[in-house]
Write a protein that holds these residues in place. Structure first.
Motif, PDB file in Angstrom:
ATOM      1  N   VAL A 124       0.556  -1.070  -0.149  1.00  0.00           N
ATOM      2  CA  VAL A 124      -0.047  -0.183  -0.181  1.00  0.00           C
ATOM      3  C   VAL A 124       0.781   1.245  -0.034  1.00  0.00           C
ATOM      4  O   VAL A 124       2.126   1.297  -0.212  1.00  0.00           O
ATOM      5  CB  VAL A 124      -0.718   0.021   1.205  1.00  0.00           C
ATOM      6  N   ALA A 125       0.709   1.789  -0.641  1.00  0.00           N
ATOM      7  CA  ALA A 125       0.856   3.821  -0.897  1.00  0.00           C
ATOM      8  C   ALA A 125       2.327   3.632  -2.092  1.00  0.00           C
ATOM      9  O   ALA A 125       3.279   4.225  -2.044  1.00  0.00           O
ATOM     10  CB  ALA A 125       0.815   4.304   0.812  1.00  0.00           C
TER      11      ALA A 125
ATOM     12  N   ALA B 191      -5.195  -3.653  -6.923  1.00  0.00           N
ATOM     13  CA  ALA B 191      -5.348  -5.360  -7.028  1.00  0.00           C
ATOM     14  C   ALA B 191      -5.913  -5.303  -8.532  1.00  0.00           C
ATOM     15  O   ALA B 191      -7.145  -5.423  -8.169  1.00  0.00           O
ATOM     16  CB  ALA B 191      -5.190  -6.070  -5.617  1.00  0.00           C
ATOM     17  N   GLY B 192      -5.777  -6.170  -8.763  1.00  0.00           N
ATOM     18  CA  GLY B 192      -6.064  -6.537  -9.743  1.00  0.00           C
ATOM     19  C   GLY B 192      -5.483  -6.985 -11.504  1.00  0.00           C
ATOM     20  O   GLY B 192      -3.983  -7.091 -11.066  1.00  0.00           O
ATOM     21  N   TYR B 193      -6.467  -7.169 -12.209  1.00  0.00           N
ATOM     22  CA  TYR B 193      -5.964  -7.622 -13.777  1.00  0.00           C
ATOM     23  C   TYR B 193      -5.911  -6.028 -14.671  1.00  0.00           C
ATOM     24  O   TYR B 193      -6.491  -5.817 -14.248  1.00  0.00           O
ATOM     25  CB  TYR B 193      -6.404  -8.431 -14.326  1.00  0.00           C
ATOM     26  N   TYR B 194      -4.228  -5.661 -14.915  1.00  0.00           N
ATOM     27  CA  TYR B 194      -4.888  -4.786 -16.037  1.00  0.00           C
ATOM     28  C   TYR B 194      -4.556  -4.781 -17.570  1.00  0.00           C
ATOM     29  O   TYR B 194      -3.366  -5.894 -17.580  1.00  0.00           O
ATOM     30  CB  TYR B 194      -2.863  -3.992 -15.939  1.00  0.00           C
TER      31      TYR B 194
ATOM     32  N   VAL C  54      -1.910  -6.571  -3.673  1.00  0.00           N
ATOM     33  CA  VAL C  54      -1.498  -5.571  -3.185  1.00  0.00           C
ATOM     34  C   VAL C  54      -1.957  -6.053  -2.023  1.00  0.00           C
ATOM     35  O   VAL C  54      -2.260  -6.227  -1.698  1.00  0.00           O
ATOM     36  CB  VAL C  54      -2.241  -4.255  -3.403  1.00  0.00           C
ATOM     37  N   TYR C  55       0.133  -5.585  -1.406  1.00  0.00           N
ATOM     38  CA  TYR C  55      -0.274  -5.948   0.622  1.00  0.00           C
ATOM     39  C   TYR C  55      -0.968  -4.836   1.649  1.00  0.00           C
ATOM     40  O   TYR C  55      -0.254  -4.161   0.823  1.00  0.00           O
ATOM     41  CB  TYR C  55       0.362  -7.261   0.670  1.00  0.00           C
TER      42      TYR C  55
ATOM     43  N   GLU D 212       2.342  -1.017   9.592  1.00  0.00           N
ATOM     44  CA  GLU D 212       1.237  -0.345   9.761  1.00  0.00           C
ATOM     45  C   GLU D 212      -0.174  -0.675  11.167  1.00  0.00           C
ATOM     46  O   GLU D 212      -0.083  -0.609  11.202  1.00  0.00           O
ATOM     47  CB  GLU D 212       0.510  -0.448   8.621  1.00  0.00           C
ATOM     48  N   ASP D 213       0.108  -2.162  10.523  1.00  0.00           N
ATOM     49  CA  ASP D 213      -0.121  -3.188  12.070  1.00  0.00           C
ATOM     50  C   ASP D 213       0.299  -2.719  12.831  1.00  0.00           C
ATOM     51  O   ASP D 213      -0.574  -3.464  14.058  1.00  0.00           O
ATOM     52  CB  ASP D 213      -0.337  -4.934  11.424  1.00  0.00           C
TER      53      ASP D 213
END
Length: 200
Positions: A47-48, A115-118, A138-139, A144-145
């Protein structure tokens, strides 16, 4: 139609054969008129982070490049542009996408929804197309956790400290109360003993 060159038939045959070979060589060099290479078809990001969806295309004429994103939230058009001309970026990606001449795009500040298909499509002006796919995972960022756990631990420690102080004050008050009660009880017992002694 080409007119045969004047002269012996042998010369016409040689020129025709050379022309045919050159045409075949050109067709084999760029099959279908456009080619597309995807060097990294699977990308892992956090992320980011900024990610580069890298491709490399080649074609004879002017090409139009189009990128789409497909995920569980649906299909979104990201950007479409013609090499050397306009660039049309969708509103959802307005400040997050950078395009490159080789057909690649950079996606800035990715989130979980990215996240996904491009899917990239390269369309040549003569009507031939080439397609490519990149899968992006994307993780969440681990720290942050850990930050959340640290805040929760600090909060629980503060609550525990307040409860401990409250219990200490209660214990101290109870101890003082017991001490006063014991002192009064001792004083009254002493008075009773003195009275008994006097009566005797």
């Amino acid at each position: 139609l080409m007119r045969p060159l004047q002269g012996p038939r042998g010369r016409s045959a040689v020129v025709g054969t050379v022309t045919l070979c050159l045409a075949a060589g050109w067709a084999l060099q760029t099959p279908g008129g456009v080619s597309l290479v995807v060097p990294q078809p699977n990308i892992n990001a956090t992320v980011a982070q900024n990610i580069l969806l890298s491709v490399e295309y080649s074609c004879r004429g002017v090409a139009t490049i189009e990128w789409k994103h497909v995920s569980s939230w649906g299909t979104t058009s990201i950007v479409e542009w013609r090499s050397g001309n306009y660039v049309n970026i969708s509103t959802a990606y307005k400040d997050r996408v950078t395009t490159f001449e080789n057909g690649s795009i950079q996606l800035q500040n990715v989130g979980m929804r990215d996240a996904g298909y491009y899917f990239v499509t390269v369309m040549e002006e003569h009507g031939t197309n080439a397609y490519g796919t990149i899968i992006v995972n994307v993780y969440e960022i681990i720290y942050e956790d850990l930050h959340f756990v640290a805040v929760l631990f600090t909060f629980l420690a503060a609550v525990s400290a307040i409860l401990i102080c409250f219990m200490w004050l209660c214990n101290k008050s109870l101890h003082l109360f017991q001490k006063k009660t014991t002192h009064k009880l001792t004083a009254s017992t002493t008075e009773e003993i003195e009275l008994e002694t006097i009566e005797c």
